[in-house]
Scaffold this motif. Structure first.
Motif, PDB file in Angstrom:
ATOM      1  N   SER A 191      -1.397  -9.802  -1.182  1.00 48.78           N
ATOM      2  CA  SER A 191      -2.583 -10.429  -0.663  1.00 48.78           C
ATOM      3  C   SER A 191      -2.505 -10.763   0.963  1.00 48.78           C
ATOM      4  O   SER A 191      -3.340 -11.350   1.268  1.00 48.78           O
ATOM      5  N   THR A 192      -1.559  -9.968   1.586  1.00 43.20           N
ATOM      6  CA  THR A 192      -1.595 -10.009   2.957  1.00 43.20           C
ATOM      7  C   THR A 192      -2.845  -9.648   3.585  1.00 43.20           C
ATOM      8  O   THR A 192      -3.371  -8.523   3.358  1.00 43.20           O
TER       9      THR A 192
ATOM     10  N   ASP B 271      -4.326 -17.093  11.268  1.00 40.45           N
ATOM     11  CA  ASP B 271      -5.898 -17.184  11.258  1.00 40.45           C
ATOM     12  C   ASP B 271      -6.256 -15.989   9.997  1.00 40.45           C
ATOM     13  O   ASP B 271      -6.934 -15.200  10.400  1.00 40.45           O
ATOM     14  N   SER B 272      -6.107 -16.591   8.814  1.00 37.34           N
ATOM     15  CA  SER B 272      -6.498 -15.864   7.520  1.00 37.34           C
ATOM     16  C   SER B 272      -7.106 -16.977   6.650  1.00 37.34           C
ATOM     17  O   SER B 272      -6.556 -18.273   6.575  1.00 37.34           O
ATOM     18  N   PRO B 273      -8.150 -16.537   5.937  1.00 37.11           N
ATOM     19  CA  PRO B 273      -8.767 -17.662   5.127  1.00 37.11           C
ATOM     20  C   PRO B 273      -7.976 -18.167   3.897  1.00 37.11           C
ATOM     21  O   PRO B 273      -8.205 -19.233   3.255  1.00 37.11           O
ATOM     22  N   GLY B 274      -7.084 -17.261   3.622  1.00 41.36           N
ATOM     23  CA  GLY B 274      -5.860 -17.598   2.583  1.00 41.36           C
ATOM     24  C   GLY B 274      -5.065 -18.685   3.010  1.00 41.36           C
ATOM     25  O   GLY B 274      -4.250 -19.234   2.087  1.00 41.36           O
TER      26      GLY B 274
ATOM     27  N   ILE C 106      -8.086 -26.779   5.479  1.00 38.06           N
ATOM     28  CA  ILE C 106      -9.206 -25.852   5.835  1.00 38.06           C
ATOM     29  C   ILE C 106      -8.378 -24.704   6.288  1.00 38.06           C
ATOM     30  O   ILE C 106      -7.384 -24.649   6.633  1.00 38.06           O
ATOM     31  N   PRO C 107      -9.299 -23.378   6.262  1.00 37.72           N
ATOM     32  CA  PRO C 107      -8.736 -22.423   6.924  1.00 37.72           C
ATOM     33  C   PRO C 107      -9.187 -22.555   8.431  1.00 37.72           C
ATOM     34  O   PRO C 107      -9.884 -23.121   8.699  1.00 37.72           O
TER      35      PRO C 107
END
Length: 275
Positions: free
Chosen positions: A13-14, A154-157, A198-199
């Motif tokens: 999932s990187t 800086d990733s939504p995950g 939060i992302p």
């Protein structure tokens, strides 16, 4: 603050748009301290990240773009300096910030400043506002621009809570994507807290000649409207008011499922005043 269980993130999932490797070491809480300099068009201060390192990794990778990294400390501001490097720069992704960790490191503090060309920072002169008296700053972190004003994963995950102290000129008001003030501070110092993870792309800051107006009764879950000095905004608040007559009805209709807090509606009002 105690460490939570490290998030389960597989290597599959990187995020190809991030240099971070959260499956090795991830961030879970940010303590941010920034001073806003309108003359230089920079933010300067430090960011302390609480870490979840269940793998025993010896290196933390963060995203950075157009940032001047001055020093990295293990722990808080009283911590020992540690080695760091900025990797090769990519025009879109920026640079990987590699930080050497010691066994048992639970936090790192990064002293840094932004540059005038930071893509997420939108600096408006007084002449670009309706009032023509005060400057205005607002950020646009989406989609991968948070790294231009905060060294981060800086990733939504990757999601984190945060607290912040922001110093601005005394005649201006600061807002963030967090619990917000309703009155101007005589010292120009503002404190914020976001307890919902939060992302990074939801990190937001605005500084200007702003005003508060409640959209609903009651002190606890009161949506708010701020006057925003954005062209063609900085409109008198009564000219914005009519745009949002049913906002409170929509939010209360879903209040059984969703926690709505004041910080959400600053962005809604800002978007409305830009159209």
């Amino acid at each position: 603050m105690s460490n939570p269980i490290a998030p389960s993130i597989s290597s599959a999932s990187t995020d190809p748009h991030s240099f971070a490797q959260p499956q090795d070491v991830s961030v879970h809480h940010l303590a941010l301290n920034l001073t806003v300099d309108f003359d230089a068009r920079v933010l300067a201060g430090h960011a302390t990240w609480q870490l979840a390192n269940s793998t025993g990794a010896t290196e933390l990778l963060l995203d950075a773009r157009s940032l001047q990294i001055e020093e990295v400390l293990l722990g808080g501001l009283e911590g020992e300096p540690t080695s760091f490097t900025l990797g090769s720069e990519d025009a879109v992704l920026g640079q990987p910030l590699r930080i050497v960790l010691e066994p048992g490191t639970e936090a790192v503090t990064i002293r840094y400043r932004t540059t005038p060309g930071a893509a997420a920072l939108q600096w408006l002169t007084p002449e670009q506002t309706a009032g023509r008296e005060h400057p205005f700053l607002f950020t646009q972190s989406q989609a991968i621009l948070a790294r231009t004003w905060i060294p981060c994963q800086d990733s939504p995950g990757v999601r984190f809570t945060y607290e912040a102290q922001v110093q601005v000129p005394a005649e201006l008001l600061a807002l963030m994507s967090a619990e917000n003030p309703q009155q101007r501070s005589a010292t120009g110092t503002y404190h914020f807290r976001m307890d919902q993870p939060i992302p990074a792309y939801l990190m937001a800051l605005a500084v200007g000649n702003l005003e508060f107006q409640a959209l609903s009764p009651g002190p606890a879950y009161t949506p708010s409207l701020r006057r925003c000095q954005l062209p063609p905004a900085s409109l008198p608040i009564w000219r914005i008011w009519w745009l949002l007559p049913k906002t409170y009805m929509v939010l209360t209709a879903g209040s059984g499922m969703i926690y709505w807090s004041c910080h959400l509606h600053f962005h809604l009002a800002a978007w409305k005043t830009r159209v």
